[in-house]
Design an enzyme around this catalytic site. Structure first.
Site, PDB file in Angstrom:
ATOM      1  N   ARG A  77       0.880  -1.059  -0.168  1.00  0.00           N
ATOM      2  CA  ARG A  77      -0.162  -0.005  -0.073  1.00  0.00           C
ATOM      3  C   ARG A  77       0.713   1.088  -0.139  1.00  0.00           C
ATOM      4  NH1 ARG A  77      -2.758  -4.162   1.690  1.00  0.00           N
ATOM      5  NH2 ARG A  77      -0.815  -4.519   2.554  1.00  0.00           N
ATOM      6  N   THR A  78       1.727   1.312   1.017  1.00  0.00           N
ATOM      7  CA  THR A  78       2.425   2.612   1.439  1.00  0.00           C
ATOM      8  C   THR A  78       3.058   2.889  -0.140  1.00  0.00           C
ATOM      9  OG1 THR A  78       2.627   2.184   3.204  1.00  0.00           O
ATOM     10  CG2 THR A  78       3.862   4.080   2.781  1.00  0.00           C
ATOM     11  N   LYS A 107      25.510  -4.316  -0.757  1.00  0.00           N
ATOM     12  CA  LYS A 107      27.054  -4.132  -0.614  1.00  0.00           C
ATOM     13  C   LYS A 107      27.536  -3.320   0.558  1.00  0.00           C
ATOM     14  CE  LYS A 107      26.867  -3.224  -5.764  1.00  0.00           C
ATOM     15  NZ  LYS A 107      26.972  -2.188  -6.688  1.00  0.00           N
ATOM     16  N   ARG A 128      10.972   3.783   3.707  1.00  0.00           N
ATOM     17  CA  ARG A 128      10.714   2.949   4.719  1.00  0.00           C
ATOM     18  C   ARG A 128      11.818   2.023   5.602  1.00  0.00           C
ATOM     19  NH1 ARG A 128       5.703  -1.264   4.772  1.00  0.00           N
ATOM     20  NH2 ARG A 128       4.592   0.758   5.231  1.00  0.00           N
ATOM     21  N   HIS A 156       4.594   5.772  11.719  1.00  0.00           N
ATOM     22  CA  HIS A 156       3.801   5.409  10.376  1.00  0.00           C
ATOM     23  C   HIS A 156       3.144   6.762  10.084  1.00  0.00           C
ATOM     24  CE1 HIS A 156       3.161   4.152   6.446  1.00  0.00           C
ATOM     25  NE2 HIS A 156       2.660   2.804   6.900  1.00  0.00           N
TER      26      HIS A 156
HETATM   27  N1   CP Z   1      -0.618  -0.268   5.798  1.00  0.00           N
HETATM   28  C1   CP Z   1       0.829  -0.382   5.334  1.00  0.00           C
HETATM   29  O1   CP Z   1       1.681   0.304   5.665  1.00  0.00           O
HETATM   30  O2   CP Z   1       0.715  -1.264   4.304  1.00  0.00           O
HETATM   31  P1   CP Z   1       1.977  -1.847   3.511  1.00  0.00           P
HETATM   32  O3   CP Z   1       3.015  -2.335   4.478  1.00  0.00           O
HETATM   33  O4   CP Z   1       1.754  -2.645   2.271  1.00  0.00           O
HETATM   34  O5   CP Z   1       2.672  -0.499   2.935  1.00  0.00           O
END
Ligand code: CP
Length: 329
Positions: A77-78, A107, A128, A156
């Site tokens: 999603r993100t 590396k 992320r 998040h």
């Molecule tokens: N909700 C969420 O962060 O989903 P993903 O891990 O798929 O990005």
């Protein structure tokens, strides 16, 4: 390709053009950056983005911009909503989202070096990472905005913003609600971020988890300091009848050091149609997704199941955020 915008922004409400943009050039690292005024600003832009997508699909607002999206942890999603957001706004992306093992991270390149490289190519970096504080550290090394797309069990913030937007969109208000969070409250970073955002509103909070997955003390202390009406329980039956929002989360297997503990709690909760019969008619069920059994598939057809609408809102919120940090909102 024509240089003409596909969508005439002058047709949008006049307030858009006169508001100051409080996020211009800013990294998005934590929900602590967002007070009510900034949230209201962002959600206004978000509604505009939704309207734009519904009316014309794409615009050229970010035509001159490139976003690097680098994900050290898996994501559907993100990652795809940030890329989709750039695409909808006419921008470009450098997607390093299908495994940093194919980048020079494998590396041994450090996060600091990787960020300083990506900023040579991109105007904003979506990151992320598996370590708490990684986005903050990245922002110290770069001159372009960093957007925290999840830092380990930390925060998040963009998920929390889309969660908040969804609650407001579904129920019409953020005040006067009873919000129950269910599942992995210890490792669930979306729970930490959303809880902190909700403390700005007149809400009651209910935390439902197995003992070993209770909300971390530092987050609970913030809840208590804010004077919010809060209760903890192990049993979802204690909250289902009065909750306005049931925010369900996955048990985060990847954060456990002892997998036997995971096995003990992995099936602790399941939201079923039978349980939903006891809930209010207007309650909404949310989940940041992915789900791995916490919500029965038969719940999907219940109009109160808001998790796929929540997913869609994610792209609109991220469009608004990208446009804002790039100074184009
Ligand atoms: N909700 C969420 O962060 O989903 P993903 O891990 O798929 O990005």
């Amino acid at each position: 390709m024509s240089n003409q915008p596909l969508f005439d922004y002058s047709q949008l409400p006049a307030k858009r053009a006169t508001r100051d943009n409080p996020l211009r050039g800013k990294s998005i690292l934590s929900v602590a950056q967002f007070d009510k005024e900034i949230i209201e600003y962002l959600f206004g832009r978000t509604r505009e983005m939704r309207e734009m997508v519904q009316r014309v699909g794409t615009v050229n607002l970010l035509r001159q911009y490139v976003a690097a999206c680098i994900f050290y942890e898996p994501s559907t999603r993100t990652s795809s909503s940030f890329i989709g957001a750039m695409e909808r706004l006419g921008g470009r992306t450098i997607p390093i989202t299908s495994g940093v093992e194919f980048s020079s991270v494998s590396k041994g390149e450090t996060l600091a070096d990787t960020m300083q490289v990506l900023e040579q190519y991109a105007d904003v970096i979506v990151l992320r990472h598996h370590e708490i504080g990684a986005a903050k550290m990245a922002a110290e090394y770069t001159h372009v905005p960093i957007i925290n797309a999840g830092d380990g069990a930390g925060e998040h913030p963009t998920q929390a913003l889309l969660d908040l937007f969804t609650i407001q969109d579904e129920l019409g208000s953020l005040d006067g609600l009873k919000v129950a969070m269910v599942g992995d409250l210890r490792y669930g970073r979306t729970v930490h971020s959303l809880t902190k955002l909700l403390l700005q509103y007149n809400v009651k909070l209910r935390f439902v988890s197995p003992e070993i997955l209770r909300l971390p003390l530092n987050v609970m202390n913030q809840v208590i300091d804010a004077g919010v009406d809060v209760r903890e329980t192990h049993d979802v039956a204690d909250v289902i009848e009065n909750a306005d929002v049931l925010y369900v989360t996955r048990v985060q297997k990847e954060r456990f050091t002892d997998l036997r503990q995971y096995e003990e709690v992995k099936n602790f909760y399941e939201i079923t149609p039978e349980l939903m019969k006891r809930a209010q008619e207007k309650m909404v069920v949310m989940h940041p997704l992915p789900r791995v059994g916490e919500i029965h598939y038969a719940v999907d057809s219940d109009p109160r199941a808001a998790y796929f609408r929540q997913v869609k809102n994610g792209m609109f919120v991220r469009m608004a955020l990208l446009a804002a940090v790039l100074g184009q909102a």
